[in-house]
Scaffold this motif. Structure first.
Motif, PDB file in Angstrom:
ATOM      1  N   ILE A  90       0.841  -1.204   0.000  1.00 25.19           N
ATOM      2  CA  ILE A  90       0.000   0.000   0.000  1.00 25.19           C
ATOM      3  C   ILE A  90       0.872   1.249   0.000  1.00 25.19           C
ATOM      4  CG2 ILE A  90      -1.752   1.298   1.273  1.00 25.19           C
ATOM      5  CD1 ILE A  90      -2.735  -1.398   2.402  1.00 25.19           C
ATOM      6  N   ALA A  91       1.936   1.229   0.798  1.00 24.14           N
ATOM      7  CA  ALA A  91       2.847   2.386   0.862  1.00 24.14           C
ATOM      8  C   ALA A  91       3.484   2.650  -0.487  1.00 24.14           C
ATOM      9  CB  ALA A  91       3.924   2.133   1.917  1.00 24.14           C
ATOM     10  N   THR A  92       3.886   1.584  -1.173  1.00 21.42           N
ATOM     11  CA  THR A  92       4.509   1.746  -2.489  1.00 21.42           C
ATOM     12  C   THR A  92       3.514   2.312  -3.499  1.00 21.42           C
ATOM     13  OG1 THR A  92       6.014  -0.107  -2.073  1.00 21.42           O
ATOM     14  CG2 THR A  92       5.666   0.534  -4.368  1.00 21.42           C
ATOM     15  N   THR A  93       2.290   1.770  -3.513  1.00 18.17           N
ATOM     16  CA  THR A  93       1.276   2.208  -4.482  1.00 18.17           C
ATOM     17  C   THR A  93       0.832   3.638  -4.216  1.00 18.17           C
ATOM     18  OG1 THR A  93       0.479  -0.072  -4.702  1.00 18.17           O
ATOM     19  CG2 THR A  93      -0.991   1.683  -5.452  1.00 18.17           C
ATOM     20  N   LEU A  94       0.458   3.924  -2.969  1.00 13.28           N
ATOM     21  CA  LEU A  94      -0.027   5.261  -2.625  1.00 13.28           C
ATOM     22  C   LEU A  94       1.085   6.288  -2.736  1.00 13.28           C
ATOM     23  CD1 LEU A  94      -2.458   6.905  -1.605  1.00 13.28           C
ATOM     24  CD2 LEU A  94      -1.707   6.402   0.731  1.00 13.28           C
ATOM     25  N   GLY A  95       2.294   5.929  -2.314  1.00 10.73           N
ATOM     26  CA  GLY A  95       3.417   6.850  -2.399  1.00 10.73           C
ATOM     27  C   GLY A  95       3.771   7.192  -3.834  1.00 10.73           C
ATOM     28  N   ARG A  96       3.703   6.197  -4.716  1.00 17.05           N
ATOM     29  CA  ARG A  96       3.995   6.433  -6.138  1.00 17.05           C
ATOM     30  C   ARG A  96       3.007   7.417  -6.735  1.00 17.05           C
ATOM     31  NH1 ARG A  96       2.807   2.031 -10.901  1.00 17.05           N
ATOM     32  NH2 ARG A  96       4.020   2.969 -12.592  1.00 17.05           N
ATOM     33  N   VAL A  97       1.724   7.250  -6.407  1.00 15.70           N
ATOM     34  CA  VAL A  97       0.692   8.105  -6.992  1.00 15.70           C
ATOM     35  C   VAL A  97       0.746   9.519  -6.406  1.00 15.70           C
ATOM     36  CG1 VAL A  97      -1.792   8.465  -7.241  1.00 15.70           C
ATOM     37  CG2 VAL A  97      -0.821   6.167  -7.515  1.00 15.70           C
ATOM     38  N   CYS A  98       0.952   9.613  -5.098  1.00 17.93           N
ATOM     39  CA  CYS A  98       0.883  10.924  -4.435  1.00 17.93           C
ATOM     40  C   CYS A  98       2.235  11.609  -4.293  1.00 17.93           C
ATOM     41  CB  CYS A  98       0.240  10.776  -3.059  1.00 17.93           C
ATOM     42  SG  CYS A  98      -1.497  10.280  -3.127  1.00 17.93           S
ATOM     43  N   GLY A  99       3.307  10.962  -4.755  1.00 20.48           N
ATOM     44  CA  GLY A  99       4.623  11.577  -4.665  1.00 20.48           C
ATOM     45  C   GLY A  99       5.118  11.738  -3.256  1.00 20.48           C
ATOM     46  N   HIS A 100       4.989  10.677  -2.461  1.00 20.55           N
ATOM     47  CA  HIS A 100       5.372  10.735  -1.045  1.00 20.55           C
ATOM     48  C   HIS A 100       6.085   9.442  -0.673  1.00 20.55           C
ATOM     49  CE1 HIS A 100       4.997  12.005   3.169  1.00 20.55           C
ATOM     50  NE2 HIS A 100       4.701  10.749   3.448  1.00 20.55           N
ATOM     51  N   VAL A 101       7.084   9.549   0.212  1.00 18.82           N
ATOM     52  CA  VAL A 101       7.811   8.372   0.700  1.00 18.82           C
ATOM     53  C   VAL A 101       7.366   8.089   2.131  1.00 18.82           C
ATOM     54  CG1 VAL A 101      10.041   7.336   1.197  1.00 18.82           C
ATOM     55  CG2 VAL A 101       9.783   8.856  -0.788  1.00 18.82           C
TER      56      VAL A 101
END
Length: 447
Positions: A216-227
Motif C-alpha cells: 500500500i505504501a509503495t502504491t499510494l506513495g507512487r501516486v501521491c509523490g510521497h515516501v
C-alpha cells in the motif's frame, strides 16, 4: 520507541495537492473513456455503407445496431462485482483489451449475424470500462475537486464519439468501412501495455483486501509523490456492511433506498437522452431540412452536454451535490418541453437543443460522479456499474418508445413535451437520494 505512523488514506489524499501522477491517472482514465466513446459510436458512422454492401434493410440491420447496447448493460452488471473482488486495475485493463479485440474482429465480419455477435462482445468490454474508470479515479482524487475531475474525465466519451466521425470521414474514402473498425480496435490494444505500466491499483481496495502495508505504501506513495516510513500503518474509515457479496451490499444496512433512487434517476435520464438524440435528426429531416442541418442541430446537444458536465461538476464541489443534479434535471425538462412547444423551423431550435443538452447531459454526467460516494469501498465498483447497467435499460426503452410513439402518429410536440415527465421524476429521485443517506445503519470503523 518511535510510534508507528497511522495514515488515513482518504484523508491523506484530501489534504494534499494533486500530484503529477494523479493528473496522469486522470489522463489515462480520460483516454480509456475516449476510446470507449469512439467504439460505442462507430456503428452509426459505418452502418449505411455496411447495409449497402451487404444488401440489408434497416429493419434487418436493427439487431446489429442494438447488440452493443445489450452487451454494454451486461458488461456493466458483471464488471463491478468482479472489480470489487479481484481489483479495479485488472478488470479495467481487461475490459479495454476486450472491446479493442472484438472491435478489430468486426472488421473481418462477413455477415450481419457475425457482426451482431462481435458487436455484442465489444459491448461487454465497453460496459465494463466506464464504471471502473469512474471508481478508480474517484479513489485517487481529493474530495474538494472530485466531482469536477470526474466530469472532466466523462467528457472524454463525447470527445471520442465526435472524433469517431472525423476518423470515419478520413478513412472510409481511402480504405472502406472496415478500416474504421480496425482503427477502433488497434488503438485500445496498443494502449494496454501503457495502462499495465502506469495505471495503479486502488490503495483503498488494497487495504480492504488486506494487502501488506509495504504494498500500500509503495502504491499510494507512487501516486501521491510521497515516501512513507517503514512503520506506516494504513487505515480507511469504512461502513461495516453485513452482506458478503458486493451485489447484496447494495441493499443491506439501509443502502437499498439510495440504490433504488440512483437507478431510477439514471434510468429516466438515459430514457430522455436516447429518445431525444436518437429521433431528433429524423424529425428534423422529415420537417424538410437537409440531413447535414439535422446532424448539426443534434450535435448541439453533445456540445451543450460537454460544457454542462464541467459546469455541473464545478457546482457539485461547492454546493449540495444532489440538489445541483436535481436542479439540472429539472431545467433540462423545462428546455425539452420548450423544444416540443417550438417549431422545427425556428431559429431558436439549435439554442434550445444546446440548452437541453447542457442540463440533461450535465446532470447525467454529474450522477456518474456522485454514485461512487454513495457506497463503501467493498461495493463501490458494483454500485456504480449496476447503476449504469440498469440505466442502459432506460436507453433501450427510450429508443423503442420514440419509434413506437412516432409510428402511432404522435406529433413532435407531443413526444418531446411528454419527456418533461421523466425529467421531473429524475429530479425528484436524486433529491430523495439525499434523504436516503439517513437510512444507512452500517457503523463506520477502520478497514
Amino acid at each position: 520507541m518511535k510510534p508507528e505512523e497511522s495514515v488515513d488514506i482518504k484523508a491523506f489524499i484530501d489534504a494534499r495537492k494533486m500530484s503529477g501522477y494523479q493528473w496522469l491517472v486522470l489522463a489515462l482514465c480520460f483516454l480509456i473513456v475516449t476510446m470507449d466513446g469512439l467504439d460505442t459510436a462507430v456503428m452509426g458512422f459505418v452502418a449505411p455503407l455496411v447495409m449497402h454492401d451487404w444488401g440489408v434493410s434497416r429493419a434487418a440491420f436493427g439487431p446489429v445496431m442494438s447488440a452493443a447496447m445489450v452487451g454494454l448493460a451486461i458488461g456493466a452488471l458483471t464488471a463491478g462485482p468482479a472489480a470489487d473482488r479481484v481489483g479495479r486495475k485488472i478488470v479495467l485493463i481487461g475490459s479495454v483489451f476486450c472491446f479493442g479485440l472484438f472491435s478489430l474482429l468486426c472488421a473481418f465480419a462477413e455477415s450481419p449475424t457475425q457482426l451482431m455477435m462481435l458487436r455484442f462482445l465489444t459491448g461487454l468490454g465497453l460496459g465494463a470500462a466506464m464504471p471502473n474508470s469512474t471508481t478508480l479515479l474517484s479513489e485517487y482524487v481529493p474530495s474538494k475537486s472530485r466531482s469536477l475531475l470526474l466530469t472532466i474525465m466523462f467528457t472524454g466519451f463525447n470527445f471520442g464519439s465526435g472524433a469517431g466521425g472525423f476518423v470515419a470521414a478520413s478513412l472510409i474514402p481511402h480504405f472502406g468501412w472496415r478500416s474504421v473498425f480496425m482503427f477502433g480496435g488497434i488503438l485500445p490494444i496498443v494502449s494496454v501495455p501503457l495502462l499495465l505500466w502506469l495505471l495503479p491499483e486502488s490503495a483503498r481496495l488494497l487495504l480492504v483486501r488486506k494487502a501488506s502495508n509495504a504494498r500500500i505504501a509503495t502504491t499510494l506513495g507512487r501516486v501521491c509523490g510521497h515516501v512513507f516510513g517503514g512503520d506506516a500503518r494504513f487505515t480507511a474509515p469504512e461502513p461495516v456492511v453485513s452482506a458478503k457479496a458486493p451485489v447484496r451490499m447494495l441493499f443491506a444496512d439501509g443502502y437499498a433506498f439510495s440504490t433504488l433512487m440512483l437507478w431510477l434517476t439514471y434510468f429516466m435520464g438515459l430514457l430522455i437522452i436516447y429518445l431525444l438524440t436518437g429521433w431528433l435528426p429524423t424529425l428534423i429531416k422529415d420537417a424538410g431540412l437537409p440531413v447535414e442541418r439535422a446532424a448539426a442541430i443534434t450535435g448541439m446537444f453533445q456540445l451543450g452536454g460537454t460544457v454542462g458536465a464541467i459546469a455541473v461538476g464545478f457546482a457539485m464541489d461547492r454546493m449540495d451535490r444532489n440538489a445541483v443534479i436535481g436542479t439540472a434535471y429539472l431545467l433540462g425538462g423545462v428546455f425539452i418541453f420548450a423544444l416540443g412547444m417550438g417549431s422545427l423551423q425556428s431559429a431558436l431550435l439549435p439554442i434550445l437543443v444546446a440548452c437541453a443538452g447542457f442540463f440533461m447531459s450535465g446532470a447525467q454526467t454529474g450522477l456518474n460522479a456522485l454514485a461512487p460516494t454513495c457506497y463503501p469501498t467493498r461495493a463501490r465498483a458494483t454500485g456504480v456499474s449496476w447503476m449504469l447497467g440498469f440505466g442502459r435499460l432506460g436507453g433501450i426503452l427510450g429508443s423503442l418508445v420514440g419509434g413506437a410513439l412516432l409510428s402511432l402518429g404522435f406529433s413532435f410536440a407531443a413526444v418531446f413535451s411528454v419527456l418533461a415527465v421523466p425529467a421531473i421524476i429524475a429530479a425528484g429521485a436524486i433529491v430523495m437520494n439525499r434523504v436516503a443517506l439517513k437510512f444507512i445503519t452500517a457503523p463506520v470503523v477502520d478497514a
